[in-house]
Design a protein around this motif. Structure first.
Motif, PDB file in Angstrom:
ATOM      1  N   ALA A  64      -2.532 -39.458  -1.359  1.00  0.00           N
ATOM      2  CA  ALA A  64      -2.622 -38.636  -2.569  1.00  0.00           C
ATOM      3  C   ALA A  64      -1.309 -38.688  -3.335  1.00  0.00           C
ATOM      4  N   MET A  65      -1.402 -38.937  -4.627  1.00  0.00           N
ATOM      5  CA  MET A  65      -0.198 -39.107  -5.443  1.00  0.00           C
ATOM      6  C   MET A  65       0.648 -37.839  -5.480  1.00  0.00           C
ATOM      7  N   ALA A  66       0.024 -36.673  -5.536  1.00  0.00           N
ATOM      8  CA  ALA A  66       0.780 -35.416  -5.576  1.00  0.00           C
ATOM      9  C   ALA A  66       1.595 -35.239  -4.297  1.00  0.00           C
ATOM     10  N   VAL A  67       0.999 -35.562  -3.170  1.00  0.00           N
ATOM     11  CA  VAL A  67       1.705 -35.449  -1.887  1.00  0.00           C
ATOM     12  C   VAL A  67       2.821 -36.485  -1.814  1.00  0.00           C
ATOM     13  N   ASN A  68       2.534 -37.710  -2.244  1.00  0.00           N
ATOM     14  CA  ASN A  68       3.559 -38.758  -2.242  1.00  0.00           C
ATOM     15  C   ASN A  68       4.751 -38.361  -3.111  1.00  0.00           C
ATOM     16  N   ALA A  69       4.464 -37.840  -4.297  1.00  0.00           N
ATOM     17  CA  ALA A  69       5.536 -37.415  -5.205  1.00  0.00           C
ATOM     18  C   ALA A  69       6.337 -36.271  -4.597  1.00  0.00           C
ATOM     19  N   ALA A  70       5.649 -35.325  -3.969  1.00  0.00           N
ATOM     20  CA  ALA A  70       6.346 -34.200  -3.341  1.00  0.00           C
ATOM     21  C   ALA A  70       7.274 -34.688  -2.223  1.00  0.00           C
TER      22      ALA A  70
END
Length: 191
Positions: A64-70
């Motif tokens: 998930a992009m949001a998790v990766n970014a976090a």
């Protein structure tokens, strides 16, 4: 930000990430510009160009992009403890929400109000994605790079007109971006 972090910093990092995750609907393309506003513009913890790099890495990484970014932002700001903290703050709100929804699934499934809210969210998500496109295009324009424009328009045409698989487009853009970065570093090394 290599200095020792205090509890106040970690609480601010956790609460900021938790709040973004809790009140953002639409996935990574929606949360990324909000993270940019929070961590680049409001707090000044990350530079604009670095945020674009972190976004590109988050997009091209599996998951998930949001998790990766976090994870990337947390690691950049506070190393492994920061990455663990931000990933926890990112996954907790959806986990709590899904747990509550699953308890009342049948009531939510047939609700006209919930259906109407979901339709309204689709319009909001489209607006935020448009904001991401404009922001990233402005960053490419500020850079005044012919290669950046070629990658941008090439990816656009390949995905819309030629119907090329998005995985192949992301891979090719990653290779071109890496080659461009290596070329720029070698050129700076010679100067």
């Amino acid at each position: 930000m290599n200095e020792t972090k205090d509890l106040k910093f970690y609480l601010k990092l956790f609460s900021s990430t938790f709040t973004l995750s809790a009140f953002t609907f639409g996935g990574g393309y929606v949360i990324i510009p909000l993270m940019r506003k929070k961590f680049v513009e409001q707090y000044g913890w990350i530079e604009e160009e670095e945020m674009l790099d972190l976004t590109a890495i988050a997009q091209s990484s599996p998951g998930a992009m949001a998790v990766n970014a976090a994870i990337l932002i947390g690691y950049r700001l506070a190393g492994v403890p920061g990455a663990l903290l931000t990933v926890l703050a990112t996954v907790l709100p959806p986990l709590i929400t899904l747990t509550v929804i699953s308890c009342f699934y049948t009531a939510f499934r047939d609700s006209r109000a919930v259906s109407a809210v979901m339709k309204g969210m689709q319009a909001g998500v489209a607006a935020v994605i448009a904001d991401v496109v404009v922001t990233m295009t402005q960053a490419v324009a500020r850079e005044r790079s012919v290669m950046g424009w070629l990658i941008l328009f090439g990816a656009f045409f390949a995905s819309t007109l030629l119907d090329v698989n998005i995985v192949l487009i992301i891979f090719c853009c990653g290779v071109l971006g890496a080659a461009r970065t290596l070329w720029q570093r070698r050129r700076k090394g010679r100067a």
